[in-house]
Design a protein around this motif. Sequence first.
Motif, PDB file in Angstrom:
ATOM      1  N   ARG A   4      10.098   0.268  -9.601  1.00 34.51           N
ATOM      2  CA  ARG A   4      10.046  -0.701  -8.518  1.00 34.51           C
ATOM      3  C   ARG A   4       8.652  -0.832  -7.908  1.00 34.51           C
ATOM      4  N   GLU A   5       7.753   0.103  -8.164  1.00 32.99           N
ATOM      5  CA  GLU A   5       6.404   0.018  -7.605  1.00 32.99           C
ATOM      6  C   GLU A   5       5.749  -1.312  -7.933  1.00 32.99           C
ATOM      7  N   LEU A  25       7.169  -4.199  -5.980  1.00 33.11           N
ATOM      8  CA  LEU A  25       6.775  -4.173  -4.578  1.00 33.11           C
ATOM      9  C   LEU A  25       5.319  -4.613  -4.419  1.00 33.11           C
ATOM     10  N   GLU A  35       5.222  -8.317  -4.665  1.00 32.63           N
ATOM     11  CA  GLU A  35       5.744  -8.942  -3.451  1.00 32.63           C
ATOM     12  C   GLU A  35       4.711  -8.912  -2.325  1.00 32.63           C
ATOM     13  N   ILE A  88       6.305  -5.386   4.476  1.00 29.01           N
ATOM     14  CA  ILE A  88       6.959  -5.278   3.165  1.00 29.01           C
ATOM     15  C   ILE A  88       6.787  -3.867   2.612  1.00 29.01           C
ATOM     16  N   GLY A  98       9.784  -1.293   1.797  1.00 29.76           N
ATOM     17  CA  GLY A  98      10.042  -1.017   0.389  1.00 29.76           C
ATOM     18  C   GLY A  98       9.771   0.393  -0.069  1.00 29.76           C
TER      19      GLY A  98
END
Length: 217
Positions: free
Chosen positions: A86-87, A90, A93, A104, A108
Amino acid sequence: MSFLIRVQLPDTPGTLGAVATALGTVGADILSVDVVERSGGLAIDDLVVEIPSGRLPDALITAAESVDGVEVDAVRPYAGVLDTHRELELVEEIAAKPASGLEILAEGVPRIIRAGWAVVVEYAEAGALRLASSSAAPETPITDLPWLPLERATILDAEEAWVPETWKELGTELAATPLGKPGKALLVARPGGPNFRAAEVARLAHFAGIVAVVLDS
């Protein structure tokens, strides 16, 4: 119900499989596994498991520790599964919405580091400033952060005087890393543990360094 169980086990072939078999005997279904750290012939693994309704999480500890050499560091409720990739999502994003980048990031990062909450703080002569917080972060004012400025990522002593009493009562584990410059930091917390491992702190530092470049902090 889903739980995150952190186990310390001998880093030998078949041990993790034996743990999985033992957990299966109490009706636990392993959803995902993440190797947190390996050193000195031992491994630290995080397992997300699902157990039938009504089954106590203590059964997970008993089952896992029935395997020779296995110790359970912590068990806590967990929503979702581990996502160690997921790094990148993120970072993308944050790059797409840099004006909201700190918010964010704070929201996150707990999902990446498997923490309870996170805040971004900055050192100022008048006291610590909270720049952003995750939705789960306590509203307790943070007025004194004697560890700022911070030169490198570190595990913080959660029993020091600056730590609010409510955090101490929950057994909150803390770690922090500079965010672009020593006076700005990302603080992450795990109410109830488990302890942050050196490999996790290194991962946090690496990620914060990437985000700092993206935000030009």
